[in-house]
Design a protein around this motif. Sequence first.
Motif, PDB file in Angstrom:
ATOM      1  N   LYS A  93     -10.181  88.079 -14.093  1.00 47.46           N
ATOM      2  CA  LYS A  93     -11.273  87.704 -14.763  1.00 47.46           C
ATOM      3  C   LYS A  93     -11.874  88.706 -15.689  1.00 47.46           C
ATOM      4  N   LEU A  94     -11.895  88.327 -16.931  1.00 45.88           N
ATOM      5  CA  LEU A  94     -12.892  89.371 -18.293  1.00 45.88           C
ATOM      6  C   LEU A  94     -14.207  89.356 -17.492  1.00 45.88           C
ATOM      7  N   ASP A  95     -14.834  88.406 -16.932  1.00 42.90           N
ATOM      8  CA  ASP A  95     -15.927  87.948 -17.035  1.00 42.90           C
ATOM      9  C   ASP A  95     -16.667  88.676 -14.890  1.00 42.90           C
ATOM     10  N   ASP A  96     -15.846  89.193 -14.589  1.00 43.43           N
ATOM     11  CA  ASP A  96     -15.846  89.590 -13.347  1.00 43.43           C
ATOM     12  C   ASP A  96     -15.375  91.297 -13.700  1.00 43.43           C
ATOM     13  N   ALA A 114      -9.155  80.569 -18.417  1.00 49.33           N
ATOM     14  CA  ALA A 114      -9.733  81.727 -18.096  1.00 49.33           C
ATOM     15  C   ALA A 114      -8.908  83.405 -19.060  1.00 49.33           C
ATOM     16  N   LYS A 115     -10.256  83.831 -19.522  1.00 52.93           N
ATOM     17  CA  LYS A 115      -9.597  85.284 -20.235  1.00 52.93           C
ATOM     18  C   LYS A 115      -9.535  86.007 -18.997  1.00 52.93           C
ATOM     19  N   GLY A 185      -7.128  79.243 -10.440  1.00 49.22           N
ATOM     20  CA  GLY A 185      -6.039  79.397 -10.654  1.00 49.22           C
ATOM     21  C   GLY A 185      -5.922  81.227 -10.247  1.00 49.22           C
ATOM     22  N   MET A 186      -5.184  81.468  -9.263  1.00 51.02           N
ATOM     23  CA  MET A 186      -4.841  82.591  -9.104  1.00 51.02           C
ATOM     24  C   MET A 186      -3.421  83.868  -9.295  1.00 51.02           C
ATOM     25  N   SER A 198       1.471  69.948 -11.884  1.00 46.72           N
ATOM     26  CA  SER A 198       0.078  69.197 -11.737  1.00 46.72           C
ATOM     27  C   SER A 198      -0.782  69.603 -13.241  1.00 46.72           C
ATOM     28  N   VAL A 199      -1.334  69.077 -13.256  1.00 44.61           N
ATOM     29  CA  VAL A 199      -2.471  68.705 -14.625  1.00 44.61           C
ATOM     30  C   VAL A 199      -3.562  69.356 -14.607  1.00 44.61           C
ATOM     31  N   ARG A 200      -3.619  69.540 -15.862  1.00 41.79           N
ATOM     32  CA  ARG A 200      -4.778  70.572 -15.754  1.00 41.79           C
ATOM     33  C   ARG A 200      -5.923  70.151 -16.790  1.00 41.79           C
ATOM     34  N   THR A 201      -7.051  69.854 -16.150  1.00 43.29           N
ATOM     35  CA  THR A 201      -8.239  69.632 -17.836  1.00 43.29           C
ATOM     36  C   THR A 201      -8.639  70.488 -18.395  1.00 43.29           C
ATOM     37  N   SER A 202      -9.683  70.243 -19.039  1.00 43.83           N
ATOM     38  CA  SER A 202      -9.794  70.786 -20.256  1.00 43.83           C
ATOM     39  C   SER A 202     -10.535  72.189 -19.594  1.00 43.83           C
ATOM     40  N   SER A 203     -11.227  71.683 -18.383  1.00 43.66           N
ATOM     41  CA  SER A 203     -11.705  73.158 -17.717  1.00 43.66           C
ATOM     42  C   SER A 203     -10.848  74.136 -16.598  1.00 43.66           C
ATOM     43  N   GLY A 204      -9.807  73.871 -16.873  1.00 50.75           N
ATOM     44  CA  GLY A 204      -8.642  74.657 -16.269  1.00 50.75           C
ATOM     45  C   GLY A 204      -8.250  74.594 -15.147  1.00 50.75           C
TER      46      GLY A 204
END
Length: 264
Positions: A93-96, A114-115, A185-186, A198-204
């Motif tokens: 992840k870009l944040d990490d 996620a970026k 998710g990895m 699987s269905v993903r919410t707006s938060s991913g």
Amino acid sequence: MESSLLWHISSMSCLVRCFHDKFVPSNLLPSWLAVLLTEKFFNACIIHEEERKNEKNIYCLDCCISLCPHCFTPHQSHRLLKIRRYVYHDVIKLDDAARLIDCAFVQSYTSNSAKVVFLNQRPQTKTSRGSGNICSTCDRSLQDPYLYCSVSCKIDHLIRTEGGLSKYLRQCKFMALPDPGLDDGMLTPDSVLEPAGSVRTSSGSGGYAELGCLSLACTATTEVVRKKRSSLSALRAVCRPVFSPVSEISGGRRKGTPHRAPLY
């Protein structure tokens, strides 16, 4: 098990030495970064080879080793980095990444809301120099205004042009794994851990609850259709005559003497 762990640590030390000897002097690259860029993730853990979900997708920055989910309990107080997959290559992840090293001008991608950034440059069949914006290290095509396609490409460029990374490294004293319930998710295309549909919410986050609701809705719809079909079949059975028209005709009427056309 203990001997296997010692072998694993020894192999990581060899990778660090090989990386230093081949690329940069040992005083320019910290050990945790050298191992991170040379380690092979998502291989089965040899210590927990009999366990399910034993892929090594966790990296301990303090011990410089890769871990599977069954290994990281003794490392819970250490700095742990989750490794992910995007188009069959290792990403974080870009944040990490930004907590560990300056990632300015490294092209990011969106995976599971996620970026992420690539750890290493990806192989390519031909160079694209002269065809627009390209990576300063490997000549891969990039979007504006990015200069590097991966973290390793930026590191290589900085060492060649500035002779070191000291002012680009971040002081990160704490890094924990994301909460399993909130993880986004990895893996991506080659993942087998995320259930299909699987269905993903707006938060991913993974939509296991939504998947359950969809299953219940599908079951209910199937049951309604089944009841309607049963009712329709029963109605047809009631309305169907006891004797079919074909039976009445064949049983109540006889054929007469056949008449043939005269011969001339």
